[in-house]
Design a protein around this motif. Structure first.
Motif, PDB file in Angstrom:
ATOM      1  N   GLN A 246       8.272  16.952  -1.490  1.00  0.00           N
ATOM      2  CA  GLN A 246       8.438  16.466  -0.021  1.00  0.00           C
ATOM      3  C   GLN A 246       7.389  15.346   0.238  1.00  0.00           C
ATOM      4  O   GLN A 246       6.234  15.480   0.084  1.00  0.00           O
ATOM      5  CB  GLN A 246       8.434  17.525   1.029  1.00  0.00           C
ATOM      6  N   LEU A 247       7.802  14.101   0.649  1.00  0.00           N
ATOM      7  CA  LEU A 247       7.106  13.321   1.348  1.00  0.00           C
ATOM      8  C   LEU A 247       7.285  13.150   2.459  1.00  0.00           C
ATOM      9  O   LEU A 247       8.455  12.815   3.075  1.00  0.00           O
ATOM     10  CB  LEU A 247       7.551  12.030   0.572  1.00  0.00           C
ATOM     11  N   VAL A 248       6.292  13.233   3.411  1.00  0.00           N
ATOM     12  CA  VAL A 248       6.275  12.938   5.009  1.00  0.00           C
ATOM     13  C   VAL A 248       5.564  11.706   5.134  1.00  0.00           C
ATOM     14  O   VAL A 248       4.550  11.358   4.801  1.00  0.00           O
ATOM     15  CB  VAL A 248       5.750  14.152   5.687  1.00  0.00           C
ATOM     16  N   TYR A 249       6.413  10.708   6.149  1.00  0.00           N
ATOM     17  CA  TYR A 249       5.797   9.585   6.538  1.00  0.00           C
ATOM     18  C   TYR A 249       5.455   9.348   7.925  1.00  0.00           C
ATOM     19  O   TYR A 249       6.593   9.551   8.650  1.00  0.00           O
ATOM     20  CB  TYR A 249       6.663   8.413   5.898  1.00  0.00           C
ATOM     21  N   THR A 250       4.607   8.734   8.427  1.00  0.00           N
ATOM     22  CA  THR A 250       4.515   8.505   9.970  1.00  0.00           C
ATOM     23  C   THR A 250       4.723   6.983  10.145  1.00  0.00           C
ATOM     24  O   THR A 250       4.135   6.146   9.959  1.00  0.00           O
ATOM     25  CB  THR A 250       2.913   8.838  10.445  1.00  0.00           C
ATOM     26  N   SER A 251       5.922   7.012  10.721  1.00  0.00           N
ATOM     27  CA  SER A 251       6.373   5.638  10.970  1.00  0.00           C
ATOM     28  C   SER A 251       6.426   5.330  12.292  1.00  0.00           C
ATOM     29  O   SER A 251       5.528   5.580  13.244  1.00  0.00           O
ATOM     30  CB  SER A 251       8.098   5.706  10.561  1.00  0.00           C
ATOM     31  N   ALA A 252       7.098   4.183  12.862  1.00  0.00           N
ATOM     32  CA  ALA A 252       7.117   3.707  14.362  1.00  0.00           C
ATOM     33  C   ALA A 252       8.667   4.066  15.048  1.00  0.00           C
ATOM     34  O   ALA A 252       9.615   4.277  14.241  1.00  0.00           O
ATOM     35  CB  ALA A 252       7.059   2.249  14.180  1.00  0.00           C
ATOM     36  N   PRO A 253       8.578   4.202  16.409  1.00  0.00           N
ATOM     37  CA  PRO A 253       9.826   4.322  17.014  1.00  0.00           C
ATOM     38  C   PRO A 253      10.726   3.601  16.496  1.00  0.00           C
ATOM     39  O   PRO A 253      10.620   2.141  16.351  1.00  0.00           O
ATOM     40  CB  PRO A 253       9.354   4.305  18.542  1.00  0.00           C
TER      41      PRO A 253
ATOM     42  N   ALA B  85      12.356  13.410   1.612  1.00  0.00           N
ATOM     43  CA  ALA B  85      11.483  12.911   2.837  1.00  0.00           C
ATOM     44  C   ALA B  85      11.951  13.401   4.267  1.00  0.00           C
ATOM     45  O   ALA B  85      12.944  13.733   4.369  1.00  0.00           O
ATOM     46  CB  ALA B  85      11.340  11.461   2.511  1.00  0.00           C
ATOM     47  N   VAL B  86      10.866  13.213   4.791  1.00  0.00           N
ATOM     48  CA  VAL B  86      10.950  13.663   6.291  1.00  0.00           C
ATOM     49  C   VAL B  86      10.326  12.479   6.941  1.00  0.00           C
ATOM     50  O   VAL B  86       9.062  12.088   6.543  1.00  0.00           O
ATOM     51  CB  VAL B  86      10.099  14.698   6.782  1.00  0.00           C
TER      52      VAL B  86
ATOM     53  N   GLN C  95       0.917  -1.146  -0.043  1.00  0.00           N
ATOM     54  CA  GLN C  95       0.019  -0.097   0.114  1.00  0.00           C
ATOM     55  C   GLN C  95       0.974   1.313  -0.088  1.00  0.00           C
ATOM     56  O   GLN C  95       0.654   2.351  -0.826  1.00  0.00           O
ATOM     57  CB  GLN C  95      -1.067   0.067   0.985  1.00  0.00           C
ATOM     58  N   HIS C  96       1.938   1.239   0.908  1.00  0.00           N
ATOM     59  CA  HIS C  96       2.829   2.376   0.939  1.00  0.00           C
ATOM     60  C   HIS C  96       3.667   2.562  -0.249  1.00  0.00           C
ATOM     61  O   HIS C  96       3.627   3.714  -0.843  1.00  0.00           O
ATOM     62  CB  HIS C  96       3.792   2.396   2.098  1.00  0.00           C
ATOM     63  N   ARG C  97       4.000   1.450  -0.841  1.00  0.00           N
ATOM     64  CA  ARG C  97       4.863   1.251  -2.058  1.00  0.00           C
ATOM     65  C   ARG C  97       3.987   2.241  -3.331  1.00  0.00           C
ATOM     66  O   ARG C  97       4.508   3.053  -4.187  1.00  0.00           O
ATOM     67  CB  ARG C  97       4.956   0.139  -2.649  1.00  0.00           C
ATOM     68  N   ALA C  98       2.622   2.080  -3.419  1.00  0.00           N
ATOM     69  CA  ALA C  98       1.769   2.852  -4.238  1.00  0.00           C
ATOM     70  C   ALA C  98       1.724   4.391  -4.170  1.00  0.00           C
ATOM     71  O   ALA C  98       2.017   4.838  -5.144  1.00  0.00           O
ATOM     72  CB  ALA C  98       0.171   2.240  -3.867  1.00  0.00           C
ATOM     73  N   VAL C  99       2.122   4.842  -3.004  1.00  0.00           N
ATOM     74  CA  VAL C  99       2.009   6.104  -2.723  1.00  0.00           C
ATOM     75  C   VAL C  99       3.428   6.645  -3.026  1.00  0.00           C
ATOM     76  O   VAL C  99       3.790   7.671  -3.633  1.00  0.00           O
ATOM     77  CB  VAL C  99       1.755   6.485  -1.378  1.00  0.00           C
ATOM     78  N   ILE C 100       4.460   5.999  -2.523  1.00  0.00           N
ATOM     79  CA  ILE C 100       5.718   6.351  -2.913  1.00  0.00           C
ATOM     80  C   ILE C 100       6.295   6.498  -4.202  1.00  0.00           C
ATOM     81  O   ILE C 100       6.810   7.367  -4.767  1.00  0.00           O
ATOM     82  CB  ILE C 100       6.708   5.236  -2.125  1.00  0.00           C
TER      83      ILE C 100
ATOM     84  N   GLU D 271      10.401   2.834   5.164  1.00  0.00           N
ATOM     85  CA  GLU D 271      11.443   3.770   4.934  1.00  0.00           C
ATOM     86  C   GLU D 271      12.605   3.503   4.235  1.00  0.00           C
ATOM     87  O   GLU D 271      13.056   4.341   3.297  1.00  0.00           O
ATOM     88  CB  GLU D 271      12.095   3.667   6.500  1.00  0.00           C
ATOM     89  N   GLU D 272      12.786   2.000   3.848  1.00  0.00           N
ATOM     90  CA  GLU D 272      13.733   1.781   2.914  1.00  0.00           C
ATOM     91  C   GLU D 272      13.189   1.993   1.574  1.00  0.00           C
ATOM     92  O   GLU D 272      14.052   2.181   0.550  1.00  0.00           O
ATOM     93  CB  GLU D 272      14.085   0.240   3.191  1.00  0.00           C
ATOM     94  N   LEU D 273      11.934   1.806   1.273  1.00  0.00           N
ATOM     95  CA  LEU D 273      11.345   2.130  -0.263  1.00  0.00           C
ATOM     96  C   LEU D 273      11.505   3.478  -0.303  1.00  0.00           C
ATOM     97  O   LEU D 273      11.863   3.958  -1.533  1.00  0.00           O
ATOM     98  CB  LEU D 273       9.847   1.725   0.126  1.00  0.00           C
ATOM     99  N   ILE D 274      11.241   4.306   0.729  1.00  0.00           N
ATOM    100  CA  ILE D 274      11.267   5.989   0.374  1.00  0.00           C
ATOM    101  C   ILE D 274      12.691   6.387   0.162  1.00  0.00           C
ATOM    102  O   ILE D 274      12.901   7.085  -0.704  1.00  0.00           O
ATOM    103  CB  ILE D 274      10.792   6.634   1.727  1.00  0.00           C
ATOM    104  N   ALA D 275      13.538   5.621   0.942  1.00  0.00           N
ATOM    105  CA  ALA D 275      15.212   6.054   0.676  1.00  0.00           C
ATOM    106  C   ALA D 275      15.730   5.463  -0.656  1.00  0.00           C
ATOM    107  O   ALA D 275      16.219   6.402  -1.254  1.00  0.00           O
ATOM    108  CB  ALA D 275      15.840   5.315   1.709  1.00  0.00           C
ATOM    109  N   ALA D 276      15.163   4.321  -1.084  1.00  0.00           N
ATOM    110  CA  ALA D 276      15.532   4.010  -2.294  1.00  0.00           C
ATOM    111  C   ALA D 276      14.914   4.805  -3.670  1.00  0.00           C
ATOM    112  O   ALA D 276      15.505   4.884  -4.684  1.00  0.00           O
ATOM    113  CB  ALA D 276      15.078   2.550  -2.637  1.00  0.00           C
ATOM    114  N   SER D 277      13.575   5.504  -3.394  1.00  0.00           N
ATOM    115  CA  SER D 277      12.842   6.138  -4.442  1.00  0.00           C
ATOM    116  C   SER D 277      13.564   7.385  -4.635  1.00  0.00           C
ATOM    117  O   SER D 277      13.414   8.019  -5.609  1.00  0.00           O
ATOM    118  CB  SER D 277      11.662   6.361  -3.926  1.00  0.00           C
TER     119      SER D 277
END
Length: 284
Positions: free
Chosen positions: A100-107, A134-135, A85-90, A124-130
């Motif tokens: 800018q892409l802002v993502y709500t992640s976990a601690p 991002a934040v 699901q997240h990959r589709a947005v990324i 987070e890894e998908l965002i970095a690779a994209s």
């Protein structure tokens, strides 16, 4: 600048839009992405543009991102389905060239043993690779997560869990929403990974005391072993999968997965985070 908020009809999404508007954002510059646009009629009435956005239908994601500059990707609620699901947005954000892409992640998503962490780590890894600017907002627990515990303890006078002496740096959902709004509207945050938590990391004994203050009756924290907790949940009729998930969450808390707090959330929002007892009182 146009800002898209995904999951806009969810509890966090609505609060983010509230915070954006309170901070002076032009309603016409906010896009509310919702799986069911009928549930967003109140947002549309406030001048916010509402679009269909279903994580499971990538074509809706692509259309929703048309003309958007900044995106808040609120993590999906379907545990086990979040990564695709997240990959589709990324992917759509990369194709659209968002700034800018802002993502709500976990601690501590990339290093935590918390049962919820792997899907966030993968995202987070998908965002970095994209390569999309991002934040990452690594949100600790929402105090609102304890609504059921509050109601149960109000009735029984007991708060039972297998978290031991583990601590939780929770804050109100509105606190985290304000932080997202700040990052979406301000420059200078790209590349940051923010560990966000409440100002105070409390124990379940503290939680029991706060619930007692709110409900007006003595509430006692009863620590359970993992085995005792699983047996109690089974007796309550929960299935094996749910029991395993709940006890794994408690084990993560016991081991300190939610204990850290360094004031970053309060600094972002420019005020102290909502105290535990105040957050519980709002629920009651």
């Amino acid at each position: 600048m146009t800002i898209l908020v995904t999951g806009a009809t969810g509890q966090l999404g609505r609060l983010v839009i509230d915070s954006l508007l309170e901070r002076g954002a032009d309603p016409a510059a906010i896009v509310a992405g919702a799986r069911d646009i009928a549930r967003a009629a109140d947002l549309e009435a406030r001048g916010v543009r509402v679009v269909e956005l279903d994580y499971d239908r990538p074509e809706t994601v692509t259309a929703a991102l048309d003309g958007v500059d900044r995106v808040l990707l609120i993590s999906g609620s379907d545990v086990g389905q979040r990564v695709p699901q997240h990959r589709a947005v990324i992917d759509a954000a990369r194709a659209a060239g968002v700034s800018q892409l802002v993502y709500t992640s976990a601690p501590k998503a990339t290093t935590s043993d918390l049962v919820l962490a792997p899907e966030h780590k993968a995202t987070e890894e998908l965002i970095a690779a994209s390569g999309v600017p991002a934040v990452i907002l690594r949100n600790n627990w929402y105090t609102e997560n304890y609504a059921a515990d509050l109601a149960r303890a109000a009735s029984t006078g007991v708060l039972a869990a297998s978290v031991g002496d583990g601590r939780v740096a929770s804050a109100g959902r509105r606190d985290f929403a304000e932080a997202a709004a700040v990052v979406l509207q301000e420059d200078g945050h790209i590349g940051e990974v923010y560990e966000l938590g409440g100002d105070i990391a409390w124990t379940y004994a503290d939680l029991a005391a706060a619930i007692s203050e709110v409900v007006g009756r003595p509430v006692v924290y009863t620590p359970l072993s993992t085995e005792e907790h699983a047996a109690a949940l089974e007796a309550a009729g929960l299935d094996a999968g749910t029991i395993g998930f709940v006890t794994a969450l408690d084990a993560g808390i016991r081991d300190g997965a939610l204990a850290d707090t360094d004031g970053t959330l309060a600094r972002l929002i420019g005020r102290p985070t909502t105290p535990l007892v105040d957050g519980l009182r709002a629920l009651a």
